[in-house]
Design an enzyme around this catalytic site. Structure first.
Site, PDB file in Angstrom:
ATOM      1  N   ASP A 123       0.841  -1.208   0.000  1.00  0.00           N
ATOM      2  CA  ASP A 123       0.000   0.000   0.000  1.00  0.00           C
ATOM      3  C   ASP A 123       0.874   1.256   0.000  1.00  0.00           C
ATOM      4  O   ASP A 123       0.583   2.239  -0.697  1.00  0.00           O
ATOM      5  CB  ASP A 123      -0.933  -0.006   1.224  1.00  0.00           C
ATOM      6  CG  ASP A 123      -1.817  -1.243   1.244  1.00  0.00           C
ATOM      7  OD1 ASP A 123      -2.357  -1.590   0.179  1.00  0.00           O
ATOM      8  OD2 ASP A 123      -1.951  -1.870   2.317  1.00  0.00           O
ATOM      9  N   HIS A 133      -5.458  -3.635   5.492  1.00  0.00           N
ATOM     10  CA  HIS A 133      -5.081  -3.922   4.104  1.00  0.00           C
ATOM     11  C   HIS A 133      -6.279  -4.456   3.317  1.00  0.00           C
ATOM     12  O   HIS A 133      -6.324  -5.612   2.927  1.00  0.00           O
ATOM     13  CB  HIS A 133      -3.910  -4.918   4.053  1.00  0.00           C
ATOM     14  CG  HIS A 133      -3.543  -5.290   2.644  1.00  0.00           C
ATOM     15  ND1 HIS A 133      -2.973  -4.396   1.770  1.00  0.00           N
ATOM     16  CD2 HIS A 133      -3.693  -6.438   1.950  1.00  0.00           C
ATOM     17  CE1 HIS A 133      -2.795  -4.982   0.597  1.00  0.00           C
ATOM     18  NE2 HIS A 133      -3.227  -6.231   0.686  1.00  0.00           N
TER      19      HIS A 133
HETATM   20  P1  NAD Z   1      -0.187 -18.425  -5.362  1.00  0.00           P
HETATM   21  O1  NAD Z   1      -1.348 -19.345  -5.400  1.00  0.00           O
HETATM   22  O2  NAD Z   1       0.507 -18.113  -6.628  1.00  0.00           O
HETATM   23  O3  NAD Z   1       0.912 -18.979  -4.351  1.00  0.00           O
HETATM   24  C1  NAD Z   1       0.600 -19.421  -3.079  1.00  0.00           C
HETATM   25  C2  NAD Z   1       1.547 -20.534  -2.723  1.00  0.00           C
HETATM   26  O4  NAD Z   1       1.249 -20.968  -1.394  1.00  0.00           O
HETATM   27  C3  NAD Z   1       1.412 -21.770  -3.638  1.00  0.00           C
HETATM   28  O5  NAD Z   1       2.676 -22.137  -4.162  1.00  0.00           O
HETATM   29  C4  NAD Z   1       0.869 -22.851  -2.732  1.00  0.00           C
HETATM   30  O6  NAD Z   1       1.299 -24.149  -3.071  1.00  0.00           O
HETATM   31  C5  NAD Z   1       1.432 -22.379  -1.383  1.00  0.00           C
HETATM   32  N1  NAD Z   1       0.743 -22.944  -0.226  1.00  0.00           N
HETATM   33  C6  NAD Z   1      -0.579 -23.114  -0.028  1.00  0.00           C
HETATM   34  N2  NAD Z   1      -0.794 -23.677   1.179  1.00  0.00           N
HETATM   35  C7  NAD Z   1       0.421 -23.820   1.771  1.00  0.00           C
HETATM   36  C8  NAD Z   1       0.863 -24.351   3.017  1.00  0.00           C
HETATM   37  N3  NAD Z   1       0.008 -24.818   3.913  1.00  0.00           N
HETATM   38  N4  NAD Z   1       2.195 -24.362   3.270  1.00  0.00           N
HETATM   39  C9  NAD Z   1       3.074 -23.887   2.357  1.00  0.00           C
HETATM   40  N5  NAD Z   1       2.710 -23.385   1.160  1.00  0.00           N
HETATM   41  C10 NAD Z   1       1.410 -23.367   0.869  1.00  0.00           C
HETATM   42  O7  NAD Z   1      -0.692 -17.077  -4.642  1.00  0.00           O
HETATM   43  P2  NAD Z   1       0.073 -15.656  -4.585  1.00  0.00           P
HETATM   44  O8  NAD Z   1      -0.354 -14.825  -5.725  1.00  0.00           O
HETATM   45  O9  NAD Z   1       1.506 -15.890  -4.348  1.00  0.00           O
HETATM   46  O10 NAD Z   1      -0.626 -15.022  -3.270  1.00  0.00           O
HETATM   47  C11 NAD Z   1      -0.420 -15.582  -1.998  1.00  0.00           C
HETATM   48  C12 NAD Z   1      -1.219 -14.841  -0.948  1.00  0.00           C
HETATM   49  O11 NAD Z   1      -0.722 -13.500  -0.814  1.00  0.00           O
HETATM   50  C13 NAD Z   1      -2.707 -14.693  -1.271  1.00  0.00           C
HETATM   51  O12 NAD Z   1      -3.474 -14.930  -0.100  1.00  0.00           O
HETATM   52  C14 NAD Z   1      -2.840 -13.241  -1.697  1.00  0.00           C
HETATM   53  O13 NAD Z   1      -4.134 -12.726  -1.514  1.00  0.00           O
HETATM   54  C15 NAD Z   1      -1.823 -12.582  -0.800  1.00  0.00           C
HETATM   55  N6  NAD Z   1      -1.367 -11.258  -1.213  1.00  0.00           N
HETATM   56  C16 NAD Z   1      -1.163 -10.328  -0.232  1.00  0.00           C
HETATM   57  C17 NAD Z   1      -0.673  -9.073  -0.552  1.00  0.00           C
HETATM   58  C18 NAD Z   1      -0.428  -8.070   0.534  1.00  0.00           C
HETATM   59  O14 NAD Z   1      -0.239  -6.879   0.230  1.00  0.00           O
HETATM   60  N7  NAD Z   1      -0.362  -8.449   1.808  1.00  0.00           N
HETATM   61  C19 NAD Z   1      -0.403  -8.757  -1.886  1.00  0.00           C
HETATM   62  C20 NAD Z   1      -0.617  -9.711  -2.863  1.00  0.00           C
HETATM   63  C21 NAD Z   1      -1.111 -10.978  -2.521  1.00  0.00           C
HETATM   64  C1  LMR Z   2      -3.088  -6.533  -3.133  1.00  0.00           C
HETATM   65  O1  LMR Z   2      -3.307  -5.513  -2.486  1.00  0.00           O
HETATM   66  O2  LMR Z   2      -2.657  -6.514  -4.303  1.00  0.00           O
HETATM   67  C2  LMR Z   2      -3.288  -7.875  -2.478  1.00  0.00           C
HETATM   68  O3  LMR Z   2      -3.916  -7.748  -1.242  1.00  0.00           O
HETATM   69  C3  LMR Z   2      -3.964  -8.880  -3.357  1.00  0.00           C
HETATM   70  C4  LMR Z   2      -5.425  -8.586  -3.594  1.00  0.00           C
HETATM   71  O4  LMR Z   2      -6.218  -9.528  -3.461  1.00  0.00           O
HETATM   72  O5  LMR Z   2      -5.770  -7.451  -3.928  1.00  0.00           O
END
Ligand code: NAD
Ligand code: LMR
Length: 353
Positions: free
Chosen positions: A181, A208
């Site tokens: 953010d 967030h």
């Molecule tokens: P993705 O599906 O590409 O990757 C997630 C990974 O987690 C996968 O490789 C999966 O196998 C693994 N996984 C699932 N369960 C698991 C476990 N118990 N132990 C270990 N690994 C496990 O998803 P992504 O795009 O990388 O996003 C991941 C998370 O991050 C989502 O929840 C998304 O919403 C979040 N996210 C948060 C922010 C933020 O600003 N905080 C930003 C973007 C995404």
């Molecule tokens: C973001 O802000 O990009 C992440 O929290 C992923 C989402 O679901 O928007």
């Protein structure tokens, strides 16, 4: 020979140049272990790559339920930096992956698709965060834990409650990562004013998701001025930037590359604090007493034990106070849902997920 950082904001050594070792002060510790949980994912892979080129990390453990996690580790291990990379299969080897970790970064879990809110991810990700935190409590209770998994507003309370139940909660060590953010606010405001984004700093507080994200544009440095309409538009763009990516990716997931950048920026700030550097400031969503809510994101001074000082809300103008009021009611529901989930008996949790 060592590597010198020439990246202007000195976040991590993105640009590497070989320079003589005398360019570095040798007094600070720079042999940290970082464990990435979810290291095979859309965020996990580029995040791990950026961590592999961080000079302060000597051991990089990447863990995932994905079968190909050993391949990701082998791939990373060919990068010509000294840190040693090991892959671990979750859940069987999660404990081994965590053993000795100074920092745990968690991008494990399911991302959004168009039409979904972050709260829609609670069903799957709440249980996942809880079980990973149980293992962290057992294997790395002193690690600094940076949680990327959504919905951040609810899973951070789940993480803290889980550590509390295990008798090892240190609220100064558990962080919900909201750095993206801040990164977006800096980028959008720099774009709007034709400024160099390296120079722009916008504090972002709250939570967030949507209206819980509160950019404090009035406190941007350098000072910028916008009319009321422009401020409203920029605020909404920052609050909805995650959806901007989700929609543009059209079903292929949410932000991964910008999140990897933000995650490494945050990890690097944690490492700098751990190593004794002073005045390392980064915002994150943490257990907090700065509002009526038990969790809130504000700028924090990071140190050898995680949060050294919470810098609080600071001064808000009228527009920002209204944003805060709107955020509080939504955040309260998100936090309550997390606390309730963490304290449900196991059989009832099955019904919630
Ligand atoms: P993705 O599906 O590409 O990757 C997630 C990974 O987690 C996968 O490789 C999966 O196998 C693994 N996984 C699932 N369960 C698991 C476990 N118990 N132990 C270990 N690994 C496990 O998803 P992504 O795009 O990388 O996003 C991941 C998370 O991050 C989502 O929840 C998304 O919403 C979040 N996210 C948060 C922010 C933020 O600003 N905080 C930003 C973007 C995404
Ligand atoms: C973001 O802000 O990009 C992440 O929290 C992923 C989402 O679901 O928007």
């Amino acid at each position: 020979m060592h590597y010198k950082v020439i990246f202007p904001k000195v976040l991590f050594p993105v640009a590497l140049v070989r320079v003589p070792s005398r360019c570095f002060s040798g007094s600070r510790r720079n042999n940290y272990q970082v464990t990435v949980i979810g290291g095979a994912g859309g965020i996990g892979q580029p995040l791990s790559m950026l961590l592999k080129i961080n000079r302060m990390i000597t051991k990089l453990h990447i863990c995932d339920i994905a079968k190909f996690i050993p391949g990701v580790a082998v791939d990373l291990s060919h990068i010509e930096t000294p840190s040693v990379v090991k892959g671990f299969k979750s859940p069987e080897q999660l404990g081994d992956a965590l053993e000795g970790a100074d920092i745990v970064i968690m991008p494990a879990g399911v991302p959004r698709k168009p039409g979904m809110t972050r709260d829609d991810l609670f069903k799957i990700n709440a249980g996942l965060v809880k079980s990973i935190m149980e293992q962290i409590a057992a294997s790395a209770p002193k690690a600094l834990v940076a949680i990327i998994t959504n919905p951040v507003n609810s899973v951070v309370p789940i993480a803290c409650e889980t550590m509390k139940k295990a008798g090892v909660l240190d609220p100064n060590r558990i962080f919900g990562v909201t750095t993206l953010d801040t990164v977006r606010a800096n980028t959008f405001i720099a774009e709007a004013k034709g400024l160099n984004p390296y120079e722009v700093k916008v504090p972002v507080i709250g939570g967030h998701s949507g209206v819980t994200i509160i950019p404090l544009i009035s406190r941007t440095t350098p000072k910028v001025s916008f009319n009321e309409e422009e401020i409203k538009k920029l605020t909404v763009r920052i609050q909805e930037a995650g959806s901007e990516v989700v929609e543009a990716k059209a079903g292929a997931g949410s932000a991964t590359l910008s999140m990897a950048y933000a995650g490494v920026r945050f990890a690097n700030s944690l490492l700098r604090g751990l190593s004794g550097e002073k005045n390392v400031i980064e915002s994150a969503y943490v257990m907090s007493q700065v509002t009526s809510l038990p969790y809130f994101a504000t700028p924090l001074v990071l140190g050898k034990c995680g949060i050294e000082k919470n810098l609080g809300l600071g001064e808000l103008n009228c527009f920002e106070k209204n944003l805060l009021d709107k955020a509080i009611s939504v955040l309260k529901k998100n936090i309550d849902a997390g606390i309730e989930f963490a304290n449900l008996p196991e059989c009832k949790k099955e019904h919630m997920s």
